[in-house]
Design a protein around this motif. Structure first.
Motif, PDB file in Angstrom:
ATOM      1  N   PRO A   1       0.832  -1.207   0.000  1.00  0.00           N
ATOM      2  CA  PRO A   1       0.000   0.000   0.000  1.00  0.00           C
ATOM      3  C   PRO A   1       0.869   1.260   0.000  1.00  0.00           C
ATOM      4  O   PRO A   1       2.022   1.229   0.429  1.00  0.00           O
ATOM      5  CB  PRO A   1      -0.786  -0.121   1.309  1.00  0.00           C
ATOM      6  CG  PRO A   1       0.093  -0.931   2.197  1.00  0.00           C
ATOM      7  CD  PRO A   1       0.788  -1.902   1.297  1.00  0.00           C
ATOM      8  N   PRO A   2       0.315   2.390  -0.470  1.00  0.00           N
ATOM      9  CA  PRO A   2       1.090   3.637  -0.486  1.00  0.00           C
ATOM     10  C   PRO A   2       1.277   4.199   0.926  1.00  0.00           C
ATOM     11  O   PRO A   2       0.369   4.132   1.747  1.00  0.00           O
ATOM     12  CB  PRO A   2       0.233   4.568  -1.337  1.00  0.00           C
ATOM     13  CG  PRO A   2      -1.154   4.056  -1.192  1.00  0.00           C
ATOM     14  CD  PRO A   2      -1.032   2.564  -1.039  1.00  0.00           C
ATOM     15  N   GLU A   3       2.435   4.747   1.189  1.00  0.00           N
ATOM     16  CA  GLU A   3       2.703   5.393   2.468  1.00  0.00           C
ATOM     17  C   GLU A   3       2.169   6.816   2.505  1.00  0.00           C
ATOM     18  O   GLU A   3       1.757   7.312   3.555  1.00  0.00           O
ATOM     19  CB  GLU A   3       4.210   5.396   2.752  1.00  0.00           C
ATOM     20  CG  GLU A   3       4.818   4.023   2.968  1.00  0.00           C
ATOM     21  CD  GLU A   3       4.371   3.382   4.276  1.00  0.00           C
ATOM     22  OE1 GLU A   3       3.862   4.115   5.169  1.00  0.00           O
ATOM     23  OE2 GLU A   3       4.513   2.148   4.412  1.00  0.00           O
ATOM     24  N   GLU A   4       2.154   7.472   1.360  1.00  0.00           N
ATOM     25  CA  GLU A   4       1.722   8.858   1.271  1.00  0.00           C
ATOM     26  C   GLU A   4       0.482   8.955   0.389  1.00  0.00           C
ATOM     27  O   GLU A   4       0.237   8.099  -0.476  1.00  0.00           O
ATOM     28  CB  GLU A   4       2.836   9.740   0.697  1.00  0.00           C
ATOM     29  CG  GLU A   4       4.145   9.677   1.460  1.00  0.00           C
ATOM     30  CD  GLU A   4       4.025  10.252   2.856  1.00  0.00           C
ATOM     31  OE1 GLU A   4       3.123  11.089   3.088  1.00  0.00           O
ATOM     32  OE2 GLU A   4       4.837   9.855   3.726  1.00  0.00           O
ATOM     33  N   ALA A   5      -0.300  10.016   0.607  1.00  0.00           N
ATOM     34  CA  ALA A   5      -1.485  10.252  -0.223  1.00  0.00           C
ATOM     35  C   ALA A   5      -1.093  10.434  -1.683  1.00  0.00           C
ATOM     36  O   ALA A   5      -0.045  11.023  -1.982  1.00  0.00           O
ATOM     37  CB  ALA A   5      -2.235  11.485   0.272  1.00  0.00           C
ATOM     38  N   GLN A   6      -1.909   9.919  -2.547  1.00  0.00           N
ATOM     39  CA  GLN A   6      -1.668  10.045  -3.986  1.00  0.00           C
ATOM     40  C   GLN A   6      -2.775  10.879  -4.617  1.00  0.00           C
ATOM     41  O   GLN A   6      -3.927  10.851  -4.161  1.00  0.00           O
ATOM     42  CB  GLN A   6      -1.606   8.656  -4.636  1.00  0.00           C
ATOM     43  CG  GLN A   6      -0.473   7.795  -4.105  1.00  0.00           C
ATOM     44  CD  GLN A   6      -0.436   6.414  -4.746  1.00  0.00           C
ATOM     45  OE1 GLN A   6      -1.399   5.973  -5.385  1.00  0.00           O
ATOM     46  NE2 GLN A   6       0.692   5.732  -4.572  1.00  0.00           N
ATOM     47  N   PRO A   7      -2.470  11.620  -5.673  1.00  0.00           N
ATOM     48  CA  PRO A   7      -3.495  12.453  -6.319  1.00  0.00           C
ATOM     49  C   PRO A   7      -4.655  11.601  -6.823  1.00  0.00           C
ATOM     50  O   PRO A   7      -4.434  10.523  -7.401  1.00  0.00           O
ATOM     51  CB  PRO A   7      -2.739  13.106  -7.476  1.00  0.00           C
ATOM     52  CG  PRO A   7      -1.294  13.008  -7.113  1.00  0.00           C
ATOM     53  CD  PRO A   7      -1.157  11.746  -6.320  1.00  0.00           C
ATOM     54  N   LEU A   8      -5.859  12.073  -6.616  1.00  0.00           N
ATOM     55  CA  LEU A   8      -7.025  11.324  -7.086  1.00  0.00           C
ATOM     56  C   LEU A   8      -7.018  11.202  -8.603  1.00  0.00           C
ATOM     57  O   LEU A   8      -7.580  10.260  -9.159  1.00  0.00           O
ATOM     58  CB  LEU A   8      -8.313  11.989  -6.600  1.00  0.00           C
ATOM     59  CG  LEU A   8      -9.520  11.048  -6.509  1.00  0.00           C
ATOM     60  CD1 LEU A   8      -9.269   9.892  -5.560  1.00  0.00           C
ATOM     61  CD2 LEU A   8     -10.766  11.805  -6.079  1.00  0.00           C
ATOM     62  N   GLU A   9      -6.388  12.129  -9.271  1.00  0.00           N
ATOM     63  CA  GLU A   9      -6.249  12.043 -10.723  1.00  0.00           C
ATOM     64  C   GLU A   9      -5.540  10.741 -11.098  1.00  0.00           C
ATOM     65  O   GLU A   9      -5.942  10.049 -12.046  1.00  0.00           O
ATOM     66  CB  GLU A   9      -5.457  13.241 -11.244  1.00  0.00           C
ATOM     67  CG  GLU A   9      -5.423  13.348 -12.757  1.00  0.00           C
ATOM     68  CD  GLU A   9      -6.752  13.800 -13.353  1.00  0.00           C
ATOM     69  OE1 GLU A   9      -7.172  13.176 -14.353  1.00  0.00           O
ATOM     70  OE2 GLU A   9      -7.360  14.744 -12.823  1.00  0.00           O
ATOM     71  N   ASP A  10      -4.504  10.389 -10.344  1.00  0.00           N
ATOM     72  CA  ASP A  10      -3.777   9.154 -10.618  1.00  0.00           C
ATOM     73  C   ASP A  10      -4.640   7.930 -10.299  1.00  0.00           C
ATOM     74  O   ASP A  10      -4.625   6.932 -11.025  1.00  0.00           O
ATOM     75  CB  ASP A  10      -2.497   9.100  -9.778  1.00  0.00           C
ATOM     76  CG  ASP A  10      -1.486  10.164 -10.177  1.00  0.00           C
ATOM     77  OD1 ASP A  10      -1.709  10.836 -11.209  1.00  0.00           O
ATOM     78  OD2 ASP A  10      -0.488  10.331  -9.455  1.00  0.00           O
ATOM     79  N   VAL A  11      -5.378   8.014  -9.204  1.00  0.00           N
ATOM     80  CA  VAL A  11      -6.238   6.898  -8.812  1.00  0.00           C
ATOM     81  C   VAL A  11      -7.291   6.646  -9.889  1.00  0.00           C
ATOM     82  O   VAL A  11      -7.540   5.497 -10.292  1.00  0.00           O
ATOM     83  CB  VAL A  11      -6.904   7.176  -7.454  1.00  0.00           C
ATOM     84  CG1 VAL A  11      -7.842   6.028  -7.079  1.00  0.00           C
ATOM     85  CG2 VAL A  11      -5.855   7.383  -6.361  1.00  0.00           C
TER      86      VAL A  11
END
Length: 471
Positions: free
Chosen positions: A46-56
């Motif tokens: 899982p990611p440790e940091e928040a990712q842009p919703l655009e990428d999701v």
């Protein structure tokens, strides 16, 4: 993501959903991926940091969507459709946004009281007598489990939950081979045991239970010192549409004092059309009935309508009332969590309300009648086509057939190859079953947006792919 960003993303997702449904017919119906494709495309950690919703969202389109089988495709003719009418999707959006846990009246009075009213609307729509009350379960499987548990408790004089089954006479449940496997699972979970599910022989054109055989089986078990507890009947069974003679079987069950549950998960929706109610003539004598509005009525999964002649039996079987679940100072309320196995409950009644109001009973009847008519048309065309044979005649919009060109050495292998080739082709989606010892192909029409042209295409694809197999 923050709520201040939600509206912009909501508009984007809404537009994506509209475009998806308007263009879904251009996609292969069944996912064309291989096992492991999606898993290997997803990061192992899982990611440790928040990712842009655009990428999701981009990954949703690029990774997730290729691995989806499109249940809302107008040429999905395989399993009974799990529909999602636009009005139902909107209602589910609102349900998700409000995000209530509706286990008790006090935790959302609107959810409880709308469920009461919507179940009565459905009761009236099906032509059931006014004595039936209803509850929304997540699936027909849960309703059947609740029914089997009630059969068990009534047969054990309400002592099973307290004392268990150890030392008790073996309980017996009776059903035909046409009932859904959810009956088997209910038998397991209830502690009754697979060996005590008695399979009653079927006969007739709709492969219904033989009432005389049912009577003989119950009588023999009593004479052997076993303990008959209940009967599960089918209307529109999953494999071939098998339908038991409801009135005659209920008469046998009543003779022996047994509880009767009727599983009409798919076919029950068609009973909003008065001309189809002959399929369950005598239904008013049942103790419980289930059908899934999330199949043929366009209401989104999950939503099963469970009707009861005497809900007190179900409540006595399932209700647990710790102090922290009590509603103080209010009379005349219903807590539907006492009518189901799970304590937690979603606000499922809202989507029924939206759908019934957005389309009306006549709009829904038109869809069902068209699906039945178009399926019969396809049946007639295949019946007249060389090298094809009809195995089971239509029950509403479901029938089965086989491809048996002259000289076929292994018809079962050929028909399994045919259904696989059709599904790999992608234009339509079918599935297989067995009738006796024969492998057959199922067809059923029931997707909310299916047209006559979609069903006509099924004929072309079936014939084209079949001919290619033997060239």
């Amino acid at each position: 993501m923050k709520w201040t960003e939600f509206a912009d993303w909501g508009r984007r997702v809404s537009q994506w959903a509209q475009d998806y449904h308007l263009t879904i017919g251009s996609r292969p119906v069944r996912a064309q991926t291989e096992p492991g494709d999606i898993l290997n495309a997803l990061p192992a950690a899982p990611p440790e940091e928040a990712q842009p919703l655009e990428d999701v969202f981009r990954d949703f389109e690029n990774i997730v969507m290729p691995g989806m089988t499109h249940w809302q495709h107008p040429r999905f003719f395989a399993y009974f459709n799990s529909n999602a009418a636009p009005a139902s999707v909107l209602a589910e959006f609102l349900t998700s946004a409000v995000a209530a846990q509706c286990m008790l009246w006090q935790t959302s009075p609107a959810a409880t009281e709308m469920e009461t009213r919507m179940m009565d609307w459905l009761r009236q729509s099906l032509g059931l007598p006014g004595g039936f009350a209803g509850v929304i379960q997540d699936s027909a499987s849960s309703a059947t489990l609740a029914a089997v548990l009630t059969m068990r408790e009534k047969a054990l004089d309400w002592q099973g939950n307290r004392a268990g089954l150890f030392g008790a006479r073996a309980l017996r449940i009776y059903a035909s081979v046409e009932v859904h496997t959810s009956v088997d699972r209910a038998i397991w979970i209830a502690g009754i045991g697979q060996d005590n599910l008695v399979r009653v022989p079927t006969d007739g054109p709709v492969r219904g239970m033989d009432p005389a055989a049912l009577d003989a089986a119950i009588t023999a078990d009593k004479e052997a010192g076993l303990h008959p507890a209940g009967v599960v009947l089918a209307v529109g069974g999953t494999g071939t549409g098998g339908t038991d003679p409801i009135a005659a079987c209920i008469a046998v069950a009543r003779k022996h004092g047994l509880y009767v549950h009727v599983d009409a998960a798919w076919a029950g929706s068609a009973m909003i059309c008065p001309e189809f109610r002959t399929f369950w003539e005598g239904i008013e004598g049942a103790d419980s009935i289930v059908f899934n509005p999330h199949k043929w009525l366009g209401v989104q999964f999950d939503c099963a309508a469970h009707f009861l002649a005497n809900p007190d039996d179900l409540v006595r079987t399932l209700a647990i009332q710790p102090v922290y679940l009590e509603t103080q100072g209010k009379d005349g309320i219903v807590n539907y969590s006492e009518w189901s196995v799970p304590l937690g409950r979603r606000f499922r009644a809202l989507k029924i309300w939206f759908v019934l109001r957005a389309y009306g009973l006549e709009g829904l009847r038109d869809r069902i009648r068209n699906h039945v008519k178009w399926s019969h048309n396809l049946h007639d065309r295949l019946a007249e086509t060389p090298d094809f044979e009809i195995v089971t005649a239509p029950v509403l919009s479901l029938f089965t057939f086989r491809y048996v060109p002259e000289g076929t050495a292994d018809p079962d292998a050929l028909n399994l190859a045919l259904v696989n080739a059709i599904n790999d082709d992608g234009r339509i989606y079918l599935t297989q079953t067995r009738v006796g010892d024969r492998m057959v192909i199922r067809f059923q029409a029931g997707q909310f947006e299916t047209t006559a042209d979609d069903v006509a295409m099924a004929y072309d694809v079936i014939c084209e792919v079949a001919r290619a197999l033997i060239q």
